[in-house]
Scaffold this motif. Structure first.
Motif, PDB file in Angstrom:
ATOM      1  N   PHE A 172       0.863  -1.187   0.000  1.00 18.41           N
ATOM      2  CA  PHE A 172       0.000   0.000   0.000  1.00 18.41           C
ATOM      3  C   PHE A 172       0.901   1.239   0.000  1.00 18.41           C
ATOM      4  O   PHE A 172       1.510   1.577   1.005  1.00 18.41           O
ATOM      5  CB  PHE A 172      -0.879  -0.025   1.244  1.00 18.41           C
ATOM      6  CG  PHE A 172      -2.111   0.829   1.166  1.00 18.41           C
ATOM      7  CD1 PHE A 172      -3.355   0.257   0.937  1.00 18.41           C
ATOM      8  CD2 PHE A 172      -2.051   2.195   1.332  1.00 18.41           C
ATOM      9  CE1 PHE A 172      -4.505   1.029   0.884  1.00 18.41           C
ATOM     10  CE2 PHE A 172      -3.181   2.985   1.278  1.00 18.41           C
ATOM     11  CZ  PHE A 172      -4.416   2.400   1.047  1.00 18.41           C
ATOM     12  N   LYS A 173       0.962   1.943  -1.140  1.00 24.02           N
ATOM     13  CA  LYS A 173       1.947   3.013  -1.302  1.00 24.02           C
ATOM     14  C   LYS A 173       1.384   4.425  -1.215  1.00 24.02           C
ATOM     15  O   LYS A 173       2.096   5.356  -0.858  1.00 24.02           O
ATOM     16  CB  LYS A 173       2.661   2.864  -2.657  1.00 24.02           C
ATOM     17  CG  LYS A 173       3.389   1.539  -2.861  1.00 24.02           C
ATOM     18  CD  LYS A 173       4.554   1.388  -1.900  1.00 24.02           C
ATOM     19  CE  LYS A 173       5.339   0.107  -2.204  1.00 24.02           C
ATOM     20  NZ  LYS A 173       6.392  -0.133  -1.199  1.00 24.02           N
ATOM     21  N   HIS A 174       0.101   4.604  -1.549  1.00 22.05           N
ATOM     22  CA  HIS A 174      -0.379   5.982  -1.710  1.00 22.05           C
ATOM     23  C   HIS A 174      -0.710   6.685  -0.398  1.00 22.05           C
ATOM     24  O   HIS A 174      -0.902   7.892  -0.364  1.00 22.05           O
ATOM     25  CB  HIS A 174      -1.565   6.047  -2.677  1.00 22.05           C
ATOM     26  CG  HIS A 174      -2.788   5.283  -2.251  1.00 22.05           C
ATOM     27  ND1 HIS A 174      -3.553   5.649  -1.186  1.00 22.05           N
ATOM     28  CD2 HIS A 174      -3.378   4.182  -2.770  1.00 22.05           C
ATOM     29  CE1 HIS A 174      -4.582   4.815  -1.066  1.00 22.05           C
ATOM     30  NE2 HIS A 174      -4.494   3.910  -2.015  1.00 22.05           N
ATOM     31  N   GLY A 175      -0.770   5.962   0.702  1.00 27.33           N
ATOM     32  CA  GLY A 175      -0.848   6.611   2.012  1.00 27.33           C
ATOM     33  C   GLY A 175      -2.200   7.091   2.467  1.00 27.33           C
ATOM     34  O   GLY A 175      -2.300   7.761   3.486  1.00 27.33           O
ATOM     35  N   LYS A 176      -3.283   6.776   1.744  1.00 35.17           N
ATOM     36  CA  LYS A 176      -4.600   7.290   2.124  1.00 35.17           C
ATOM     37  C   LYS A 176      -5.273   6.384   3.154  1.00 35.17           C
ATOM     38  O   LYS A 176      -6.399   5.912   2.992  1.00 35.17           O
ATOM     39  CB  LYS A 176      -5.483   7.447   0.890  1.00 35.17           C
ATOM     40  CG  LYS A 176      -4.980   8.528  -0.060  1.00 35.17           C
ATOM     41  CD  LYS A 176      -5.887   8.661  -1.258  1.00 35.17           C
ATOM     42  CE  LYS A 176      -5.360   9.721  -2.224  1.00 35.17           C
ATOM     43  NZ  LYS A 176      -6.200   9.814  -3.442  1.00 35.17           N
ATOM     44  N   ILE A 177      -4.545   6.155   4.236  1.00 35.87           N
ATOM     45  CA  ILE A 177      -5.052   5.379   5.365  1.00 35.87           C
ATOM     46  C   ILE A 177      -5.450   6.358   6.467  1.00 35.87           C
ATOM     47  O   ILE A 177      -4.667   7.230   6.843  1.00 35.87           O
ATOM     48  CB  ILE A 177      -3.973   4.429   5.910  1.00 35.87           C
ATOM     49  CG1 ILE A 177      -3.605   3.381   4.865  1.00 35.87           C
ATOM     50  CG2 ILE A 177      -4.437   3.771   7.205  1.00 35.87           C
ATOM     51  CD1 ILE A 177      -4.589   2.278   4.716  1.00 35.87           C
ATOM     52  N   ILE A 178      -6.665   6.203   6.984  1.00 32.38           N
ATOM     53  CA  ILE A 178      -7.120   7.084   8.060  1.00 32.38           C
ATOM     54  C   ILE A 178      -7.539   6.240   9.247  1.00 32.38           C
ATOM     55  O   ILE A 178      -8.436   5.398   9.147  1.00 32.38           O
ATOM     56  CB  ILE A 178      -8.294   7.970   7.585  1.00 32.38           C
ATOM     57  CG1 ILE A 178      -7.819   8.910   6.467  1.00 32.38           C
ATOM     58  CG2 ILE A 178      -8.873   8.766   8.748  1.00 32.38           C
ATOM     59  CD1 ILE A 178      -8.924   9.759   5.872  1.00 32.38           C
ATOM     60  N   LEU A 179      -6.870   6.448  10.378  1.00 30.01           N
ATOM     61  CA  LEU A 179      -7.241   5.792  11.629  1.00 30.01           C
ATOM     62  C   LEU A 179      -8.392   6.598  12.226  1.00 30.01           C
ATOM     63  O   LEU A 179      -8.190   7.701  12.749  1.00 30.01           O
ATOM     64  CB  LEU A 179      -6.054   5.741  12.594  1.00 30.01           C
ATOM     65  CG  LEU A 179      -5.049   4.596  12.383  1.00 30.01           C
ATOM     66  CD1 LEU A 179      -4.442   4.621  10.986  1.00 30.01           C
ATOM     67  CD2 LEU A 179      -3.947   4.650  13.425  1.00 30.01           C
ATOM     68  N   HIS A 180      -9.573   6.042  12.106  1.00 29.88           N
ATOM     69  CA  HIS A 180     -10.805   6.736  12.485  1.00 29.88           C
ATOM     70  C   HIS A 180     -11.006   6.727  13.999  1.00 29.88           C
ATOM     71  O   HIS A 180     -10.645   5.783  14.690  1.00 29.88           O
ATOM     72  CB  HIS A 180     -11.967   6.047  11.749  1.00 29.88           C
ATOM     73  CG  HIS A 180     -13.276   6.041  12.457  1.00 29.88           C
ATOM     74  ND1 HIS A 180     -13.986   7.192  12.742  1.00 29.88           N
ATOM     75  CD2 HIS A 180     -14.026   5.015  12.937  1.00 29.88           C
ATOM     76  CE1 HIS A 180     -15.105   6.869  13.354  1.00 29.88           C
ATOM     77  NE2 HIS A 180     -15.155   5.556  13.488  1.00 29.88           N
ATOM     78  N   HIS A 181     -11.557   7.846  14.513  1.00 31.59           N
ATOM     79  CA  HIS A 181     -11.933   7.975  15.933  1.00 31.59           C
ATOM     80  C   HIS A 181     -10.719   7.713  16.842  1.00 31.59           C
ATOM     81  O   HIS A 181     -10.787   6.943  17.805  1.00 31.59           O
ATOM     82  CB  HIS A 181     -13.074   7.009  16.281  1.00 31.59           C
ATOM     83  CG  HIS A 181     -13.936   7.489  17.410  1.00 31.59           C
ATOM     84  ND1 HIS A 181     -15.201   7.984  17.214  1.00 31.59           N
ATOM     85  CD2 HIS A 181     -13.711   7.561  18.737  1.00 31.59           C
ATOM     86  CE1 HIS A 181     -15.732   8.331  18.379  1.00 31.59           C
ATOM     87  NE2 HIS A 181     -14.842   8.080  19.325  1.00 31.59           N
ATOM     88  N   SER A 182      -9.620   8.363  16.528  1.00 31.00           N
ATOM     89  CA  SER A 182      -8.372   8.103  17.251  1.00 31.00           C
ATOM     90  C   SER A 182      -8.322   8.809  18.598  1.00 31.00           C
ATOM     91  O   SER A 182      -8.649   9.997  18.710  1.00 31.00           O
ATOM     92  CB  SER A 182      -7.180   8.568  16.416  1.00 31.00           C
ATOM     93  OG  SER A 182      -7.035   7.772  15.270  1.00 31.00           O
ATOM     94  N   ALA A 183      -7.884   8.055  19.601  1.00 28.80           N
ATOM     95  CA  ALA A 183      -7.521   8.666  20.874  1.00 28.80           C
ATOM     96  C   ALA A 183      -6.212   9.429  20.669  1.00 28.80           C
ATOM     97  O   ALA A 183      -5.475   9.183  19.709  1.00 28.80           O
ATOM     98  CB  ALA A 183      -7.349   7.589  21.945  1.00 28.80           C
TER      99      ALA A 183
END
Length: 281
Positions: A181-192
């Protein structure tokens, strides 16, 4: 000022629906929402099959259209929530059958991405509450499949995860490497906040609920932060999450108290949205 909500749900069956939500958010200065589909049963769809998810996709697109008509930019996300894994498991759908249902849903999502009916995947991930090891494994295996699809379509992914701080963020960084996974569009939702700090360190995107974006969080000036309401649009559960229009009200108060400046607010509310979602006001 422009204000964004990086993760919310709408429910036209029992709640306000995206039309009324977006109209009220727009009046408060809102320009963008990431609209995330709910599991089928939230819309009164009880059948456990792929057709139920086709109906969810139709509802999501109608809701997105209603928001766009009110002048709000929208991205559409749909997934297979870890809580769905638990719910179906309790109804007797387990192991291979359960994974295969999730895989069918992801194949539907892939077709929708291909045909412009979705912009991303979400929510997928792991349970953030006590459950069986088997259910966590099913959920994580579905998440890996989702990452592979998102990798191929340059799509954003919203991950629902436990709040383990560094190890949570690091595990996702490793899965990105393993799946190419190279493009980086990962979002950790509802993060503390501790998870957000670690995600920042590891170059991951994340959303912080406006309820958790307190003075301490603001003082950290986290570069990759985005703010969400995680509104669930369920009148039977008021106060479970924030309302989208709370975001501009809280941020304006921070500006008035000189806790943040306009440049930082613009970064969080506009620049990071453009970076992860590919849209601008």
């Amino acid at each position: 000022m422009f204000f964004s909500d990086a993760h919310l749900h709408s429910n036209p069956v029992i709640g306000l629906g995206a039309g009324r939500i977006s109209a009220k958010f727009r009046k408060e200065g809102g320009w963008f929402i990431a609209l995330v589909a709910l599991p089928p049963h939230y819309y009164g769809i009880k059948e456990i099959n792929i057709e139920s998810y086709r109906r969810v996709l139709e509802i999501l697109n109608r809701e997105a259209k209603a928001a766009v008509e009110n002048g709000v930019k929208v991205v559409r996300l749909m997934g297979f929530h870890p809580a769905e894994v638990d719910g179906y498991y309790k109804q007797g759908i387990k192991g291979r059958r359960l994974y295969e249902l999730g895989e069918k849903v992801l194949n539907l999502i892939e077709d929708a991405l291909k045909n412009g009916l979705l912009d991303g995947i979400g929510e997928v991930g792991r349970q953030h509450y006590g459950t069986s090891v088997e259910r966590v494994v099913v959920s994580e295996t579905i998440m890996i499949k989702a990452l592979e699809i998102a990798r191929n379509y340059d799509a954003v992914v919203h991950l629902h995860l436990e709040q383990g701080g560094w190890i949570t963020a690091y595990s996702i960084r490793k899965l990105m490497d393993l799946t190419g996974f190279k493009h980086g569009k990962i979002i950790l939702h509802h993060s503390a906040i501790d998870t957000a700090v670690s995600a920042e360190e590891l170059g991951l995107g994340y959303t912080i609920p406006i309820k958790s974006f307190n003075k301490e969080a603001v003082s950290l000036k986290l570069s990759n932060a985005m703010i969400e309401s995680d509104f669930i649009d369920d009148p039977g559960r008021p106060g479970v999450a924030s309302y989208p229009w709370e975001i501009p009200r809280v941020i304006r108060n921070y500006l008035e108290d000189n806790l943040v400046d306009e440049e930082y607010v613009y970064r969080v509310m506009v620049d990071n949205i453009s970076k992860y979602y590919g849209v601008s006001p």
